[in-house]
Scaffold this active site. Structure first.
Site, mmCIF file in Angstrom:
data_model
loop_
_atom_site.group_PDB
_atom_site.id
_atom_site.type_symbol
_atom_site.label_atom_id
_atom_site.label_comp_id
_atom_site.label_asym_id
_atom_site.label_seq_id
_atom_site.Cartn_x
_atom_site.Cartn_y
_atom_site.Cartn_z
ATOM 1 C CG PHE A 1 -31.055 -43.274 -73.644
ATOM 2 C CD1 PHE A 1 -31.866 -42.743 -74.644
ATOM 3 C CD2 PHE A 1 -31.615 -43.537 -72.420
ATOM 4 C CE1 PHE A 1 -33.199 -42.480 -74.411
ATOM 5 C CE2 PHE A 1 -32.948 -43.268 -72.161
ATOM 6 C CZ PHE A 1 -33.742 -42.746 -73.158
ATOM 7 C CD1 TRP B 1 -24.451 -38.973 -73.482
ATOM 8 C CD2 TRP B 1 -26.278 -39.690 -72.426
ATOM 9 N NE1 TRP B 1 -24.180 -40.220 -72.985
ATOM 10 C CE2 TRP B 1 -25.286 -40.695 -72.331
ATOM 11 C CE3 TRP B 1 -27.512 -39.925 -71.829
ATOM 12 C CZ2 TRP B 1 -25.480 -41.894 -71.667
ATOM 13 C CZ3 TRP B 1 -27.719 -41.130 -71.174
ATOM 14 C CH2 TRP B 1 -26.710 -42.091 -71.091
ATOM 15 C CG HIS B 2 -31.090 -38.741 -71.793
ATOM 16 N ND1 HIS B 2 -30.373 -37.761 -71.177
ATOM 17 C CD2 HIS B 2 -31.272 -39.714 -70.875
ATOM 18 C CE1 HIS B 2 -30.132 -38.131 -69.932
ATOM 19 N NE2 HIS B 2 -30.663 -39.319 -69.719
ATOM 20 N N GLY B 3 -30.951 -38.748 -76.495
ATOM 21 C CA GLY B 3 -31.514 -39.191 -77.764
ATOM 22 C C GLY B 3 -31.484 -38.115 -78.811
#
Lengths: 163, 469
Positions: free
Chosen positions: B469, B319-321
């Site tokens: 993000f 999800w963060h990247g």
């Protein structure tokens, strides 16, 4: 009964229409906004190939720092051409940024550069003011293109085609 | 538009607040919605259309679920469609380049592709939209009939760009009934100013030190310098993100909304499990509510529970990247949390407090290395430098950084624990009498605001880290 069915199915029909609109929108984005994964050398060669070398000469990192306040080492690639004549505002800049967050930094610098050059030429060089007002700028993915020239539109098209 | 920008502070926010409170109750949501669209379009003129289309899609999916509430199979089909459509949109904008790069690397062929910039806030608003769909499906909330109110839930500017991720069930009632008061505006302003100060005074200053260190090759860093760099990044990301969240909570209050807190002094945690109860609480609770529990949570065999935890933490990393370092970062935490639950958690619980804080601190700092590194190779080199395989133990540069930044580090430590706020309140409490205290408090917040603005004026463009993000 028929009306009720239509009413019940309205959200379903609407969601498919919206999904189709999203697909169309993405296609438009891909055509007009997307950047390219092609190497910087390839894009810069295509752009520099069409520049008018009688007017423009390649500039170094110091010139980029002096004129735009940008450090060329911060970016993946920089191509900067400008006129050596102090009577000409012509210049072309192509930058490949490392991160999306750098885009804003560069576009702000371009805006400031145009304003400062307008200040330099206003009042005595109307043709230079005109090309500054018609300057072309394009952000495509991580590529940022900027041209101040009578041929700015042609340069921009070449840049877009090269992606 | 950034909260920490002159345009927002002195033009956008005052104008929107004045309009919002001048307009009768019925029109307030519309004012806030229009302001939110303008706020987003200011920075993302192209992608505002994508957000509007996403709003429409989820609105109609919600209405369809309502039509099918007596047809469980139909409702199930609808919810799968809605979640898949949201994931497809998010996946296309965020992960398709990563996927193609991975395939290219695996097959050793160069697959050329066109790439699009990541729409700001897409991960946040897509997760909110999915929360809406799932809350309706699980009957935790009613579908919103008014598309404008639903649009406001998705794109409300205080939390649109970087959260906190607001669950629909939490805010459903507030969309139609919320309380406004001068007291609440005052509270909101205090939150906002505190968040602004965290971002522009602490996060940006710590970030400048980190940037200076990370610009050098990792192999040239001494143990001391590498740890200072990592600690500065830890403070940067905490004050940056928690500052943004404070500003979001504060703005929410100014407009009559109540958002849940997103941070609870995470660097005072005594274990990694405790850390994740305190860090980015809205994301952790989203994954717990919509992924972990539906997968079976901990009401299953240990093997299945471990699998569930690893799935959730791999997804949290992703999800963060769209990069392998984020995947590794997520798996790293997944493994530690599993170990704390099944292997060494009981020992951590009985550790002396100081030892438990050191244990947590070191693991969190190692985790940040994966997070800030541009590649896995860099992360490994940086970690090696932190543990002595760089340029020795200490050097003049490390000493210089320590001497020139000691005040920043002390302030950062104080402000990331309750000690900072306790000291601040005690200082305010020195004034005698309610009126005097109020005057001192107002003056203190005003001073903090003007110091922050002074930092802003002299600073370069410095977006929030979580924007990407």
């Amino acid at each position: 009964m028929k009306n009720r069915n239509i009413r019940e199915n309205m959200p379903t029909i609407a969601k498919y229409i919206v999904l189709a609109l999203i697909a169309g929108y993405v296609a438009l984005l891909m055509m007009n906004v997307s950047g390219s994964r092609k190497p910087f050398e390839e894009i810069s060669a295509a752009v520099s190939g069409v520049l008018d070398m009688e007017i423009l000469t390649e500039q170094d990192a110091q010139a980029l720092k002096r004129n735009f306040g940008l450090n060329s080492s911060d970016y993946e690639g920089v191509l900067y051409y400008a006129s050596d004549s102090s009577m000409s505002a012509e210049e072309v800049l192509l930058i490949l940024v490392r991160e999306d967050s750098q885009i804003r930094q560069v576009t702000d610098a371009l805006e400031e550069r145009v304003e400062s050059r307008l200040g330099d030429f206003e009042g005595y060089a109307p043709e230079q003011v005109k090309i500054l007002e018609d300057a072309r700028q394009s952000v495509r993915g991580k590529y940022i293109f900027f041209a101040v020239s009578e041929d700015a539109q042609r340069y921009l098209e070449m840049f877009a085609d090269s992606l | 538009m950034l909260f920490s920008s002159i345009t927002f502070l002195f033009f956008f926010l005052p104008v929107v607040l004045v309009l919002y409170y001048l307009i009768p109750a019925k029109g307030k949501n519309i004012v806030l919605l229009l302001a939110s669209l303008l706020f987003y379009a200011w920075g993302e003129p192209v992608y505002v259309i994508l957000m509007i289309l996403s709003i429409c899609l989820n609105y109609f999916c919600g209405r369809e679920l309502q039509e099918r509430e007596d047809d469980p199979r139909g409702a199930r089909r609808s919810v799968i469609f809605a979640v898949a459509a949201n994931l497809l949109i998010l996946g296309f904008f965020k992960y398709y380049g990563f996927l193609l790069n991975t395939v290219s690397a695996l097959l050793s062929v160069d697959i050329p592709y066109r790439e699009l910039p990541l729409p700001i806030g897409i991960s946040f608003y897509t997760f909110q939209a999915m929360s809406y769909i799932l809350d309706i499906y699980w009957k935790k909330a009613q579908p919103q009939k008014n598309i404008l109110y639903f649009a406001l839930y998705i794109c409300m500017f205080p939390q649109l760009i970087a959260g906190p991720i607001v669950r629909y069930a939490d805010i459903e009632r507030q969309l139609t009934q919320r309380k406004f008061s001068v007291r609440k505006i005052g509270q909101g302003s205090r939150f906002f100013i505190m968040g602004l100060a965290k971002k522009v005074i602490l996060a940006n200053t710590a970030g400048a030190v980190f940037e200076q260190i990370s610009a050098s090759p990792a192999s040239s860093l001494s143990v001391m310098t590498a740890w200072i760099g990592c600690i500065c990044y830890a403070f940067q990301i905490y004050f940056d993100f928690s500052g943004y969240s404070d500003m979001a909570v504060g703005l929410g209050k100014m407009f009559g909304f109540e958002f849940r807190k997103n941070f609870d002094y995470p660097y005072t945690a005594s274990s990694i499990t405790d850390f994740w109860r305190r860090w980015h609480i809205s994301l952790s609770s989203w994954f717990r509510e919509y992924v972990y529990i539906p997968l079976g949570g901990n009401r299953c065999s240990p093997a299945r529970n471990i699998l569930n935890l690893m799935i959730v933490w791999s997804l949290t990393g992703m999800w963060h990247g769209a990069a392998w370092n984020f995947v590794v970062w997520g798996i790293y935490y997944g493994i530690i949390l599993v170990m704390e639950k099944y292997v060494w958690g009981v020992f951590v619980e009985v550790l002396p407090k100081a030892a438990a804080h050191i244990y947590t601190g070191v693991l969190v700092l190692v985790g940040w290395v994966f997070f800030f590194s541009p590649s896995l190779g860099y992360a490994v080199r940086y970690l090696l430098a932190m543990f002595g395989a760089g340029a020795g133990f200490a050097d003049a540069r490390g000493g210089f950084l320590l001497i020139t930044n000691w005040l920043l580090l002390i302030l950062a430590v104080l402000c990331s624990t309750r000690a900072g706020i306790i000291l601040f309140r005690r200082a305010l409490g020195l004034a005698r009498g309610k009126k005097a205290r109020m005057a001192v408090e107002t003056a203190a917040y005003m001073a903090l605001f003007f110091i922050s603005v002074a930092f802003l004026v002299t600073d370069t463009f410095n977006p929030f880290l979580y924007f990407r993000f």
